[in-house]
Design a protein around this motif. Sequence first.
Motif, PDB file in Angstrom:
ATOM      1  N   PHE A 140       2.638  -0.974 -11.467  1.00 37.14           N
ATOM      2  CA  PHE A 140       2.335  -1.817 -12.625  1.00 37.14           C
ATOM      3  C   PHE A 140       1.603  -3.091 -12.226  1.00 37.14           C
ATOM      4  CE2 PHE A 140       3.311  -5.349 -15.453  1.00 37.14           C
ATOM      5  CZ  PHE A 140       2.813  -4.864 -16.642  1.00 37.14           C
ATOM      6  N   ALA A 141       2.079  -3.810 -11.243  1.00 40.25           N
ATOM      7  CA  ALA A 141       1.459  -5.081 -10.854  1.00 40.25           C
ATOM      8  C   ALA A 141       0.014  -4.879 -10.405  1.00 40.25           C
ATOM      9  CB  ALA A 141       2.271  -5.754  -9.758  1.00 40.25           C
ATOM     10  N   GLU A 142      -0.235  -3.797  -9.695  1.00 43.81           N
ATOM     11  CA  GLU A 142      -1.593  -3.490  -9.240  1.00 43.81           C
ATOM     12  C   GLU A 142      -2.525  -3.262 -10.429  1.00 43.81           C
ATOM     13  OE1 GLU A 142      -3.805  -0.283  -6.281  1.00 43.81           O
ATOM     14  OE2 GLU A 142      -1.670  -0.040  -6.711  1.00 43.81           O
ATOM     15  N   MET A 143      -2.075  -2.440 -11.381  1.00 40.68           N
ATOM     16  CA  MET A 143      -2.868  -2.183 -12.580  1.00 40.68           C
ATOM     17  C   MET A 143      -3.013  -3.453 -13.403  1.00 40.68           C
ATOM     18  SD  MET A 143      -2.542  -1.955 -16.128  1.00 40.68           S
ATOM     19  CE  MET A 143      -0.775  -1.955 -16.240  1.00 40.68           C
ATOM     20  N   ASN A 144      -1.925  -4.181 -13.586  1.00 40.70           N
ATOM     21  CA  ASN A 144      -1.923  -5.347 -14.455  1.00 40.70           C
ATOM     22  C   ASN A 144      -2.839  -6.452 -13.929  1.00 40.70           C
ATOM     23  OD1 ASN A 144      -0.860  -6.438 -16.918  1.00 40.70           O
ATOM     24  ND2 ASN A 144       0.230  -7.926 -15.655  1.00 40.70           N
ATOM     25  N   THR A 203       1.872   6.745 -13.843  1.00 38.26           N
ATOM     26  CA  THR A 203       2.784   7.778 -13.344  1.00 38.26           C
ATOM     27  C   THR A 203       3.930   7.175 -12.546  1.00 38.26           C
ATOM     28  OG1 THR A 203       1.436   8.110 -11.373  1.00 38.26           O
ATOM     29  CG2 THR A 203       1.000   9.550 -13.261  1.00 38.26           C
ATOM     30  N   ASP A 204       3.765   5.915 -12.130  1.00 34.46           N
ATOM     31  CA  ASP A 204       4.791   5.256 -11.328  1.00 34.46           C
ATOM     32  C   ASP A 204       4.797   3.765 -11.666  1.00 34.46           C
ATOM     33  OD1 ASP A 204       6.453   4.172  -9.383  1.00 34.46           O
ATOM     34  OD2 ASP A 204       5.468   5.180  -7.708  1.00 34.46           O
ATOM     35  N   MET A 205       5.886   3.289 -12.224  1.00 35.58           N
ATOM     36  CA  MET A 205       5.972   1.876 -12.613  1.00 35.58           C
ATOM     37  C   MET A 205       5.872   0.932 -11.414  1.00 35.58           C
ATOM     38  SD  MET A 205       5.828   1.376 -15.775  1.00 35.58           S
ATOM     39  CE  MET A 205       6.317  -0.334 -15.882  1.00 35.58           C
ATOM     40  N   VAL A 223      -4.542   2.683  -7.706  1.00 37.11           N
ATOM     41  CA  VAL A 223      -4.426   2.384  -9.134  1.00 37.11           C
ATOM     42  C   VAL A 223      -5.428   1.304  -9.526  1.00 37.11           C
ATOM     43  CG1 VAL A 223      -2.883   1.404 -10.876  1.00 37.11           C
ATOM     44  CG2 VAL A 223      -2.058   3.195  -9.357  1.00 37.11           C
ATOM     45  N   ALA A 224      -5.658   0.332  -8.669  1.00 35.20           N
ATOM     46  CA  ALA A 224      -6.623  -0.730  -8.977  1.00 35.20           C
ATOM     47  C   ALA A 224      -8.022  -0.154  -9.145  1.00 35.20           C
ATOM     48  CB  ALA A 224      -6.609  -1.796  -7.887  1.00 35.20           C
ATOM     49  N   ILE A 225      -8.432   0.751  -8.268  1.00 38.89           N
ATOM     50  CA  ILE A 225      -9.758   1.369  -8.364  1.00 38.89           C
ATOM     51  C   ILE A 225      -9.848   2.196  -9.639  1.00 38.89           C
ATOM     52  CG2 ILE A 225     -11.268   3.128  -7.346  1.00 38.89           C
ATOM     53  CD1 ILE A 225     -10.297   2.099  -4.583  1.00 38.89           C
ATOM     54  N   GLN A 226      -8.831   2.978  -9.929  1.00 32.52           N
ATOM     55  CA  GLN A 226      -8.816   3.779 -11.149  1.00 32.52           C
ATOM     56  C   GLN A 226      -8.917   2.880 -12.378  1.00 32.52           C
ATOM     57  OE1 GLN A 226      -5.446   6.433 -11.235  1.00 32.52           O
ATOM     58  NE2 GLN A 226      -5.781   7.059  -9.123  1.00 32.52           N
TER      59      GLN A 226
END
Length: 94
Positions: A72-76, A67-69, A34-37
């Motif tokens: 969230f922390a990784e994306m945030n 797609t999966d909460m 998710v971080a790379i995306q």
Amino acid sequence: MTITRIQTGPRMSQAVIHNKTVYLAGQVAPGATVAIQTREILAGIDALLAEAKTDKSRLLAATIWLTDMATFAEMNGVWQSWVVRVKRPRAPRC
């Protein structure tokens, strides 16, 4: 009023400028994490905004779909390092 389309395909454009407001289409990116995306998507957004002659400092709103909460922390973490911090207005003095 003029409508300017950026990176137009057969059915849609990646960005549209109308009445001095830039609207972006949904952005996605392949990636192992998710971080790379998120980094790839935000880089793409930076490029679209530059093509529209603006930047993220003028961002009004964003909607992020996961797609999966649990991710969230990784994306945030990536989002927080990219997004411009908003300065809080000072309270008026009486």
